[in-house]
Design a protein around this motif. Structure first.
Motif, PDB file in Angstrom:
ATOM      1  N   ARG A 235     -10.155   4.051   0.870  1.00 11.59           N
ATOM      2  CA  ARG A 235      -9.534   2.916   0.175  1.00 11.59           C
ATOM      3  C   ARG A 235     -10.060   2.803  -1.249  1.00 11.59           C
ATOM      4  O   ARG A 235      -9.308   2.563  -2.189  1.00 11.59           O
ATOM      5  CB  ARG A 235      -9.802   1.600   0.943  1.00 11.59           C
TER       6      ARG A 235
ATOM      7  N   SER B  53      -8.570   5.227  -3.709  1.00 10.38           N
ATOM      8  CA  SER B  53      -7.245   4.883  -4.223  1.00 10.38           C
ATOM      9  C   SER B  53      -7.297   3.709  -5.182  1.00 10.38           C
ATOM     10  O   SER B  53      -6.369   3.464  -5.933  1.00 10.38           O
ATOM     11  CB  SER B  53      -6.307   4.549  -3.050  1.00 10.38           C
TER      12      SER B  53
ATOM     13  N   ALA C   8      -1.243   6.564   1.185  1.00 11.64           N
ATOM     14  CA  ALA C   8      -2.543   5.924   1.424  1.00 11.64           C
ATOM     15  C   ALA C   8      -2.618   5.337   2.828  1.00 11.64           C
ATOM     16  O   ALA C   8      -3.695   5.276   3.424  1.00 11.64           O
ATOM     17  CB  ALA C   8      -2.795   4.842   0.386  1.00 11.64           C
ATOM     18  N   LEU C   9      -1.483   4.898   3.381  1.00  6.85           N
ATOM     19  CA  LEU C   9      -1.470   4.311   4.722  1.00  6.85           C
ATOM     20  C   LEU C   9      -1.948   5.304   5.776  1.00  6.85           C
ATOM     21  O   LEU C   9      -2.576   4.928   6.766  1.00  6.85           O
ATOM     22  CB  LEU C   9      -0.056   3.825   5.081  1.00  6.85           C
TER      23      LEU C   9
ATOM     24  N   LEU D 234      -5.827   5.306   5.697  1.00  9.30           N
ATOM     25  CA  LEU D 234      -6.429   4.024   5.328  1.00  9.30           C
ATOM     26  C   LEU D 234      -7.691   3.713   6.123  1.00  9.30           C
ATOM     27  O   LEU D 234      -8.620   3.095   5.607  1.00  9.30           O
ATOM     28  CB  LEU D 234      -5.398   2.904   5.523  1.00  9.30           C
TER      29      LEU D 234
ATOM     30  N   ILE E  50       0.853  -1.186   0.000  1.00 11.37           N
ATOM     31  CA  ILE E  50       0.000   0.000   0.000  1.00 11.37           C
ATOM     32  C   ILE E  50       0.892   1.240   0.000  1.00 11.37           C
ATOM     33  O   ILE E  50       1.835   1.321   0.784  1.00 11.37           O
ATOM     34  CB  ILE E  50      -0.918   0.006   1.241  1.00 11.37           C
TER      35      ILE E  50
END
Length: 377
Positions: A328, A331, A318-319, A322, A314
Motif C-alpha cells: 500500500r 502505491s 493495486a487491489l 492490497l 483504489i
C-alpha cells in the motif's frame, strides 16, 4: 494413364522395408532367443566400428558396457520373457575403439503360434544430446536449489533482524512515552503543550509501527499470530479504538453504527489492532472532507466489521496485492508507514477463522471483516 517414362519408378524401393531398416538413422539388431546376433543394420555397425561379419553369431550383450550388460541380463532379459517388451531404457554401447556411446533401447520378443520365442528385436537410438541436456538440467536444478536455499536463509535472517529490532525499540519508546506524560503535567504555554502533544502522537504512531513489524516477523517466521479468545462485548472495545484515533486525528469525523448487543468469542486486543489499522488506513488514504464510517453487526451468524471512506477508488492493479506486505505504501509513497497495516489486519482476520475483503469504486472504499460467531445470551 501411364506414368512419365522419364520419371524413375521408385515404388519398389518405397515398399522395400528391408531397405528402410538397413539405411535408417537409428540402429536395429535382431538376435535369436539365446541373444546371439542374427541381423544388424549399417547405422549400428557404423556407430560400433565393426563389420557385419565381426558380430554375426556373437552375443548381443557383448556390445554393451559392463554396467549396461549386467542390467540387461538381470533386468531386461527377464522383462522380455515376462512382458514381451521394454521401452526407452538408457544404456551404453562399448565401441570397438574402447569408448562408450549413450543410447536408448527399445526391445520386443516375437513368439510363434505356440508362444515359443522366435527372435528378439532391438531398436537403438543415440542419446548423446539427451544426456547432455539431462546433465545441464541436473546442474540447473542444483544451482536453482542452492539459490533458493540462500534466498531462504537471507529472508529468515532479515525477518529475525526485524523481530529483534522491533523488540529492542520498545524500551526506548516506553521511556519517551513516560517522559511525554511527565512533561504534560508541567507544560504551561500553548507552544509547550503543542510540542508534548506532537511527541505523544508520534509515540503512538511509533508503537503501532513496532507492533506491526513484530507481528509481521511472527507470521513470516512461522509462529503465526497468537490469540487469547474470550467472550467479550465488542462495543466498548470498538469505541475505545475510535476515541484514540479521534484524538490522533482531531480534525476528522469518524461515525460508528452498532448492531451488536451480545458477546462474541474473539481476541479483543487483536480485534482492536485490526480496527485501528483499518480506520487509520481510511483516515490516511480517504478523502479528508468526508467522514470515515465504522459499522459493527451480526448477520447470519457472522460478525461483520465494516470501515468505509470516501475519496478516489483504489486502482484495479493495486487491489490484487492490497493485503500483501509493503504494497500500500509503495502505491502511495507520500504517506507515512511501512505498508504492513492491511497485511496484519488480514492475518488477524485469518487467525479468527474469518477473512478481510475490500470493495472500491467511485462512491467510496469499504473494508469488510467477517468471522463466524456463536452468539451467547
Amino acid at each position: 494413364m501411364s506414368s512419365d517414362p522419364k520419371e524413375p519408378n521408385n515404388s519398389g524401393l518405397e515398399n522395400n522395408f528391408e531397405d528402410f531398416l538397413e539405411h535408417s538413422l537409428s540402429g536395429y539388431i535382431s538376435t535369436n532367443p539365446r541373444g546371439e546376433i542374427i541381423r544388424i543394420n549399417s547405422k549400428l555397425l557404423e556407430w560400433l566400428g565393426y563389420n557385419k561379419e565381426d558380430l554375426i553369431g556373437k552375443r548381443m550383450t557383448g556390445l554393451l558396457a559392463m554396467g549396461s550388460r549386467i542390467f540387461y541380463e538381470t533386468h531386461l532379459s527377464p522383462l522380455l520373457k515376462l512382458h514381451g517388451s521394454f521401452e526407452e531404457v538408457a544404456a551404453e554401447l562399448l565401441l570397438k575403439d574402447g569408448s562408450k556411446l549413450h543410447i536408448l533401447l527399445n526391445g520386443y520378443i516375437r513368439n510363434d503360434e505356440n508362444n515359443k520365442p522366435l527372435f528378439i528385436r532391438l531398436n537403438v537410438y543415440k542419446a548423446t544430446e539427451r544426456k547432455v541436456y539431462e546433465e545441464n538440467l541436473r546442474h540447473a536444478v542444483i544451482d536453482a536449489e542452492k539459490t533458493l536455499l540462500k534466498e531462504r536463509e537471507m529472508a529468515t535472517l532479515r525477518e529475525q533482524f526485524i523481530a529483534v529490532l522491533g523488540h529492542d525499540l520498545r524500551n526506548p519508546l516506553g521511556a519517551i512515552k513516560s517522559g511525554a506524560s511527565l512533561l504534560t503535567r508541567s507544560a504551561s504555554s500553548d507552544r509547550d503543550k503543542s510540542i508534548v502533544g506532537m511527541i505523544k502522537k508520534s509515540s503512538l504512531r511509533m508503537e503501532e509501527l513496532i507492533a506491526n513489524v513484530m507481528d509481521f516477523a511472527r507470521v513470516r517466521l512461522g509462529g503465526g499470530l497468537s490469540l487469547d479468545l474470550k467472550d467479550v462485548f465488542i462495543e466498548p472495545i470498538i469505541l475505545h479504538v475510535i476515541e484514540e484515533l479521534r484524538i490522533t486525528f482531531p480534525e476528522r469525523i469518524v461515525t460508528v453504527d452498532f448492531e451488536v448487543k451480545k458477546t462474541i468469542n474473539c481476541d479483543a486486543d487483536r480485534i482492536s489492532q485490526l480496527l485501528s489499522n483499518l480506520v487509520a488506513n481510511a483516515l490516511t488514504h480517504g478523502s479528508p472532507n468526508e467522514p470515515v464510517k465504522v459499522i459493527a453487526r451480526i448477520a447470519l451468524n457472522y460478525f461483520e466489521l465494516i470501515v468505509s471512506n470516501g475519496g478516489k477508488p483504489i486502482p484495479e492493479d493495486a487491489l490484487e496485492t492490497l493485503f500483501e506486505p509493503f504494497t500500500r505504501e509503495a502505491s502511495s509513497p507520500s504517506q507515512q508507514g511501512l505498508g504492513l497495516g492491511l497485511y496484519i489486519a488480514a492475518q488477524i482476520a485469518n487467525a479468527h477463522g474469518g477473512n478481510l475483503a475490500v470493495t472500491s469504486n467511485t462512491t467510496g472504499t469499504s473494508f469488510i471483516f467477517r468471522m463466524p460467531v456463536y452468539i451467547i445470551d
